[in-house]
Design a protein around this motif. Structure first.
Motif, PDB file in Angstrom:
ATOM      1  N   LEU A  65     -12.371  -6.381  14.446  1.00 22.37           N
ATOM      2  CA  LEU A  65     -13.471  -6.841  15.293  1.00 22.37           C
ATOM      3  C   LEU A  65     -14.464  -5.698  15.546  1.00 22.37           C
ATOM      4  O   LEU A  65     -15.693  -5.893  15.476  1.00 22.37           O
ATOM      5  CB  LEU A  65     -12.927  -7.369  16.624  1.00 22.37           C
ATOM      6  CG  LEU A  65     -13.916  -8.143  17.482  1.00 22.37           C
ATOM      7  CD1 LEU A  65     -14.281  -9.469  16.832  1.00 22.37           C
ATOM      8  CD2 LEU A  65     -13.365  -8.395  18.874  1.00 22.37           C
ATOM      9  N   GLY A  66     -13.921  -4.517  15.822  1.00 21.78           N
ATOM     10  CA  GLY A  66     -14.781  -3.348  16.062  1.00 21.78           C
ATOM     11  C   GLY A  66     -15.623  -3.040  14.830  1.00 21.78           C
ATOM     12  O   GLY A  66     -16.825  -2.775  14.942  1.00 21.78           O
ATOM     13  N   ALA A  67     -14.986  -3.103  13.656  1.00 20.73           N
ATOM     14  CA  ALA A  67     -15.724  -2.795  12.421  1.00 20.73           C
ATOM     15  C   ALA A  67     -16.853  -3.799  12.202  1.00 20.73           C
ATOM     16  O   ALA A  67     -17.977  -3.416  11.865  1.00 20.73           O
ATOM     17  CB  ALA A  67     -14.766  -2.823  11.229  1.00 20.73           C
ATOM     18  N   SER A  68     -16.551  -5.074  12.417  1.00 22.45           N
ATOM     19  CA  SER A  68     -17.593  -6.086  12.174  1.00 22.45           C
ATOM     20  C   SER A  68     -18.708  -5.976  13.202  1.00 22.45           C
ATOM     21  O   SER A  68     -19.883  -6.132  12.887  1.00 22.45           O
ATOM     22  CB  SER A  68     -16.991  -7.489  12.170  1.00 22.45           C
ATOM     23  OG  SER A  68     -16.764  -7.923  13.475  1.00 22.45           O
ATOM     24  N   LEU A  69     -18.321  -5.670  14.444  1.00 27.98           N
ATOM     25  CA  LEU A  69     -19.330  -5.518  15.506  1.00 27.98           C
ATOM     26  C   LEU A  69     -20.241  -4.330  15.201  1.00 27.98           C
ATOM     27  O   LEU A  69     -21.474  -4.405  15.331  1.00 27.98           O
ATOM     28  CB  LEU A  69     -18.619  -5.325  16.845  1.00 27.98           C
ATOM     29  CG  LEU A  69     -19.399  -5.686  18.095  1.00 27.98           C
ATOM     30  CD1 LEU A  69     -19.848  -7.137  18.076  1.00 27.98           C
ATOM     31  CD2 LEU A  69     -18.559  -5.422  19.337  1.00 27.98           C
ATOM     32  N   THR A  70     -19.628  -3.223  14.778  1.00 26.02           N
ATOM     33  CA  THR A  70     -20.413  -2.022  14.440  1.00 26.02           C
ATOM     34  C   THR A  70     -21.361  -2.326  13.283  1.00 26.02           C
ATOM     35  O   THR A  70     -22.544  -1.981  13.321  1.00 26.02           O
ATOM     36  CB  THR A  70     -19.459  -0.877  14.027  1.00 26.02           C
ATOM     37  OG1 THR A  70     -18.431  -0.782  15.000  1.00 26.02           O
ATOM     38  CG2 THR A  70     -20.187   0.450  13.911  1.00 26.02           C
ATOM     39  N   SER A  71     -20.812  -2.970  12.279  1.00 22.61           N
ATOM     40  CA  SER A  71     -21.616  -3.292  11.109  1.00 22.61           C
ATOM     41  C   SER A  71     -22.779  -4.207  11.494  1.00 22.61           C
ATOM     42  O   SER A  71     -23.912  -4.030  11.024  1.00 22.61           O
ATOM     43  CB  SER A  71     -20.706  -3.973  10.092  1.00 22.61           C
ATOM     44  OG  SER A  71     -21.366  -4.143   8.903  1.00 22.61           O
ATOM     45  N   MET A  72     -22.505  -5.158  12.364  1.00 21.78           N
ATOM     46  CA  MET A  72     -23.563  -6.077  12.798  1.00 21.78           C
ATOM     47  C   MET A  72     -24.632  -5.317  13.582  1.00 21.78           C
ATOM     48  O   MET A  72     -25.837  -5.509  13.374  1.00 21.78           O
ATOM     49  CB  MET A  72     -22.961  -7.181  13.670  1.00 21.78           C
ATOM     50  CG  MET A  72     -23.927  -8.268  14.039  1.00 21.78           C
ATOM     51  SD  MET A  72     -23.094  -9.705  14.727  1.00 21.78           S
ATOM     52  CE  MET A  72     -22.638  -9.117  16.337  1.00 21.78           C
TER      53      MET A  72
END
Lengths: 490, 623
Positions: free
Chosen positions: A39-46
């Motif tokens: 979730l953190g990775a996708s949030l950061t990427s977004m």
């Protein structure tokens, strides 16, 4: 020299790739942390993707080039422009919602770190394809996307048929990929360039290979879009895949076909040369729209109903692309975004219904209105949006696509397209009516877990917001028009 | 000032809708209804006021759509009059039925949201804005259907059909809008309609057909009126009543605005006129077997709507608006009467018959010019005869609905009483309807020459005489009943009854004195005696029942063939067959990797067709 935004572009990809590798390497030691890492990775990427909007608005970015195989003249290139940005943003949003939905959905599933690792690889495959600026990288990420998603279906799919379904999905979409690859090889052999912008500059639009390359690309990308008759992988894959994967397949991966068509034939070939193919795209668009809707009407499995609706919705997009008008191309790109939001919403709701009732045959459901904590209203928002109800997301793109049809000489096709949309309302309302308003057949209803509920509410809110305030997205999409068909569109 | 009123018309119903939801379960219901009635009534009055104010030159632009530009509303006299009427009707109904209204907070908020959508659709000067408003009105209707039929499987399926039916009309409208856009480059209604006149012939034809399809569906014209049929089966709440009224009014207004385009294509206009007439005739024949009140009203609505469409087709668009306004007003009258303290049977019968006759008056006014126009435009005897036959059927039906046959069959005193009691109301309603139409024409056109053709005068006079005779029969009955209280008269009547009794056949003489004193059987006997007297001399009355039976058989045949074909069941079956067909198609490509041959064939056929069409173009290009 590398600019700051180059690092951002690398980070958009890197965050997901690194997190994926870490999750897969850590294995069972990260069982509890896996979902939060993903979730953190996708949030950061977004977040990083959104941060690129002001940079893009200030002017075109310089592509990033890295030497990879100097002897073969192969370089790795990444680029972000107005064609890729809407797709990238869509993928990021969908990935975030899929992972967020999965927080509770996957509680009972085995080997979660590997699942999330593959899910991030799948997402990285899509982002990489969108950001790639050379043939090699494009194809690499294109295949990564396919392999990661196939593995996810194979390992975590529902039912005994998952092996067969995965094989079907892999082989058919891979055949499409091969056609794209052949197209790339021909392009490379004629231009001597692997780098998109250089290839575009060296491209001689009057050359005899242009029709062949155009057809290869169109068929190859249509397989990914699941256009009738090369759609046969989609219903099985979507219905067997675990719900977060289904969301990503339907809401994001299908759009890669549209991106491919916009990126290759449409940004390389002149309006004059491509105009021969426009009518074919329109015909198959209408066919897909009507056929997909008919299948959705016939289907009884609620997950497959929504899966078939993707075939129908992709028909709208292909029709818009085929009109070769700025309204059509804008409408198609907008439809990709709106379709992603609404399709993710509907799949989330389907997942919630299945989780609450344990049933997925429409005949076994009924009487759920007011019993699923607002899911009925969310489904209503979703199906009415697809039905083209004003003030909801899809209306704006449908309006553009319909109007573009009348700007071509093929008025009959445009009329068919509009008449076909009646079927969309038909299957949508059947879905809503039979599940929620029919006599109740479900005896036991379990509570819907928090993250699954919140994901669907968030997507429904996005559907309404995107419908009520379409201007920001319109403004972003409008920037892609000068980059397509030699900038000849008005 | 005018713009402020326009904003008020759009926002105040929405505020009411929101307020109703927020205050759900709080406050006195009666006070809330009263407040709503006042607010909606004020809207109606403000709309009336604005009609007479000088209009601002610039429209009021509310929203900007990225692809459709500024979306504006304009204070147009015709739309404001309709809005005034709609709002005032709503206010009167809420106010008058405050005690009996039983709608949930959700229904109430939908009701006011629909009113706002209706006001927006009538005021909008932009096709996208109008489309949005029409869609919103339709969707509130669908949601209401779903909520009302929750838990009833067949009804839910029919609700879906109803919405799809409305979507068919919307599809027609969309096609027309986009074709007009291709000519004008604008969604502004006036500009689009003007530019559409310059469209090439085939595009103009598609545009007109698209508009007519939209109007056909929204007006609820048979056979594309499933939505109205299904809506008619809803429990009569204020909301359902309003929806069933609002959508036809919006359709009627769309017709009024686009009539100029229909008139631009005379051949097509004639075809539309014929279709309208045929639909009117067939729906009339079919309704003979509709015993339910709601079906009768629906059939009448369909008939009246056919006439509106016919008026547009024959170029009498100036009459559409008055007809629409009188339709609205008559509807209000009927609805008010439904809740008066009239004896149940008589009430049901009177309402139904009143509708039939009230509408008939309108039909006669509107239908005859239509027939004449078509008769003169088409020198084809078959059409003329068909249409005159239709008119004859109308007259027959009127007689049938007056329940004269009840009297001849002698089914007892109660129906006769009801008939006579009804006749007074019928006459009043018919006259009211006529007056309403008259007033609405004067109001909308300032046209005091009401009947332009002599044939109208004659027809109306003859028809009026028939109605008035029934009216006087009602008054006579009332007088007789009053006079019965006088002992001298009672004795006289007694004596008269005994005399008449002796004249009657033996099997009829076993009637008690008390019954004889009741003048209804007396009237029946006199009527029968009269018929017997005439029957001995002429055979026409022997033939009459036979004719009726033959006519009945014919219409039953039509009913079974045509009506059953267009019934909701058939549409459901059609939908099921489409699903079945789709399922068969689906079965063709199940399995893991099986790529059925059918797909290859489909693709090949399409490619060949496209290739051949391309070749044809090339051949054409080369001469």
């Amino acid at each position: 020299m590398m600019e700051t935004y180059h690092w951002t572009i690398i980070a958009i990809l890197g965050v997901k790739l690194v997190s994926a590798v870490l999750l897969m390497a850590a294995g069972k030691t990260w069982i509890r942390a896996a979902k939060w890492v993903a979730l953190g990775a996708s949030l950061t990427s977004m977040g990083l993707t959104i941060s690129m909007l002001p940079v893009l608005s200030n002017g075109l970015l310089r592509p990033l080039e890295i030497e990879y195989l100097p002897l073969l003249g192969i370089r790795l290139g990444l680029n972000l422009d107005w064609i890729s940005f809407p797709f990238l943003l869509t993928e990021e949003f969908v990935t975030f919602f899929a992972i967020f939905y999965g927080l509770d959905y996957l509680k009972e599933k085995p080997n979660q770190p590997l699942f999330y690792g593959l899910l991030l690889l799948f997402a990285a495959g899509m982002s990489g394809t969108t950001l790639a600026n050379d043939i090699f990288l494009f194809y690499l990420f294109w295949e990564l996307m396919l392999i990661a998603s196939a593995l996810l279906i194979l390992n975590w799919g529902d039912g005994k048929q998952r092996v067969g379904v995965t094989l079907k999905y892999f082989i058919i979409t891979h055949l499409g990929s091969l056609l794209v690859l052949v197209g790339f090889v021909i392009l490379y052999s004629h231009t001597g360039m692997d780098y998109f912008s250089a290839m575009q500059a060296a491209f001689d639009a009057s050359h005899t290979f242009v029709p062949l390359v155009s057809i290869l690309f169109l068929i190859g990308f249509c397989v990914k879009m699941a256009i009738v008759p090369v759609h046969i992988w989609l219903p099985d894959a979507h219905s067997v895949a675990p719900m977060p994967v289904t969301i990503m397949l339907a809401a994001a991966m299908l759009s890669m076909g549209t991106y491919g068509i916009l990126r290759f034939p449409l940004s390389f070939i002149s309006m004059e040369q491509f105009s021969h193919y426009g009518v074919y795209l329109m015909v198959f668009g209408v066919l897909s729209e009507i056929y997909g809707a008919l299948m959705a009407l016939a289907e009884k499995d609620i997950k497959r109903i929504i899966a078939y609706s993707s075939v129908s919705q992709m028909g709208y997009i292909l029709f818009g692309l085929g009109t070769l008008t700025s309204a059509g191309l804008m409408g198609a790109t907008l439809h990709v975004i709106y379709h992603a939001i609404v399709k993710a919403l509907l799949f989330c709701c389907v997942g919630n219904i299945i989780a609450a009732t344990g049933k997925r045959q429409i005949d076994e459901l009924g009487g759920l209105w007011g019993k699923l904590g607002g899911q009925g209203i969310l489904v209503m928002i979703g199906v009415l949006s697809f039905a083209g109800l004003p003030a909801l997301a899809v209306f704006n793109s449908e309006w553009l696509i319909f109007s573009s049809g009348f700007q071509t000489p093929y008025t009959g096709l445009a009329v068919l397209e509009i008449l076909g949309s009646i079927l969309t309302a038909g299957y949508g309302l059947r879905f809503l009516g039979l599940i929620f308003f029919n006599p109740g057949k479900v005896t036991e209803i379990k509570p819907i877990p928090f993250s699954m509920r919140m994901a669907s509410f968030g997507l429904a809110a996005l559907t309404v917001i995107a419908g009520l305030f379409p201007r920001p997205i319109f403004n972003v999409i409008a920037n892609e028009i000068p980059l397509l068909l030699g900038g000849m569109l008005k | 000032m005018v713009n402020l009123v326009l904003l008020w018309l759009l926002i105040s119903p929405l505020a009411l809708a929101g307020g109703w939801l927020v205050l759900a379960g709080r406050g006195l219901q009666r006070i809330k209804y009263l407040g709503a009635a006042l607010l909606v009534g004020l809207s109606g009055l403000l709309a009336l006021l604005v009609v007479h104010l000088p209009q601002p030159p610039e429209p009021l632009c509310l929203f900007t759509h990225p692809s459709a530009g500024e979306m504006c509303v304009r204070a147009d006299a015709s739309s404001l009059k309709l809005i005034a009427l709609l709002n005032l009707m709503m206010a009167i109904l809420i106010g008058s039925r405050m005690h009996t209204l039983a709608i949930t907070p959700v229904q109430a908020s939908f009701l006011f949201a629909s009113l706002s959508a209706g006001n927006l659709a009538l005021l909008s000067e932009h096709f996208l804005l109008r489309y949005i408003a029409l869609e919103l009105a339709a969707i509130w209707f669908l949601i209401e259907l779903f909520l009302a039929f929750k838990g009833e499987e067949s009804q839910i399926r029919q609700s879906i059909s109803a919405f799809i039916n409305l979507r068919v009309g919307d599809a027609g409208l969309l096609i027309a809008i986009f074709l007009m856009l291709s000519a004008s480059g604008s969604f502004i209604i006036m500009r689009s309609l003007e530019s559409a006149l310059g469209l090439r012939a085939d595009h103009l034809a598609i545009t007109i057909l698209g508009l007519v399809l939209a109007v056909w569906v929204k007006l609820g014209i048979w056979p594309l009126n499933w939505w109205a049929r299904i809506g008619g089966h809803l429990h009569a709440t204020l909301f359902t009543w309003f929806c069933r009224l609002l959508i036809p009014v919006l359709g009627g207004y769309l017709l009024y605005r686009s009539a100029v385009l229909i008139a631009a294509a005379p051949d097509l206009a004639n075809l539309i006129a014929i279709l309208a007439c045929l639909s009117a005739l067939l729906s009339t024949l079919i309704r003979i077997f509709h015993s339910a009140y709601r079906d009768t009203i629906l059939a009448n609505q369909s008939f009246a709507s056919c006439l509106l469409l016919g008026l547009a087709a024959v170029g009498k668009s100036d009459q559409i608006l008055p007809a629409l306004i009188s339709f609205l007003a008559a509807r209000l009258l009927i609805d008010m009467l439904r809740h008066t303290e009239v004896e149940f049977n008589a009430q049901q019968k009177s309402i139904r018959t009143m509708w039939l006759l009230g509408a008939r008056m309108l039909e006669l006014i509107l239908f005859i010019p239509l027939i004449f126009h078509i008769a003169s435009g088409f020198n084809q005897g078959v059409w003329i005869w068909l249409l005159w036959m239709g008119l004859g059927v109308q007259m027959l039906l009127n007689a049938g609905k007056l329940d004269i046959f009840f009297m001849t069959k002698g089914k007892g005193k109660q129906p006769i009483k009801a008939v006579l009691q009804t006749s007074g109301m019928i006459s009043l309603a018919a006259l009211s309807s006529l007056t309403l139409h008259h007033l609405s024409r004067i109001w909308t056109d300032q046209d005091h020459s009401l009947w332009p053709m002599n044939i109208f005068n004659q027809s109306l006079q003859a028809y009026g005489m028939v109605l008035l005779s029934f009216f006087f029969a009602g008054i006579l009955l009332w007088l007789v009943k009053y006079l019965q209280k006088s002992p001298a008269l009672k004795a006289l009547l007694h004596q008269a009854a005994e005399t008449i009794e002796k004249m009657l056949p033996k099997h009829m003489q076993a009637v008690s004195r008390q019954d004889v004193l009741d003048q209804t059987p007396l009237l029946v006997r006199v009527y029968r005696k009269g018929i017997q007297f005439l029957g001995e001399r002429e055979d026409i009355f022997d033939q009459y029942p036979r004719l009726i039976r033959m006519f009945s058989k014919m219409t039953r045949f039509l009913y079974e063939r045509v009506e059953q074909f267009t019934s909701v069941d058939i549409w459901r079956k059609l939908q099921e067959s489409v699903i079945h067909l789709a399922r068969r198609l689906q079965e063709m490509h199940t399995g893991k990797l099986r790529l059925n041959l059918i797909w290859v064939v489909v693709v090949l056929v399409i490619l060949v067709v496209l290739y051949l069409s391309g070749r044809l173009d090339v051949i054409n290009a080369h001469g």
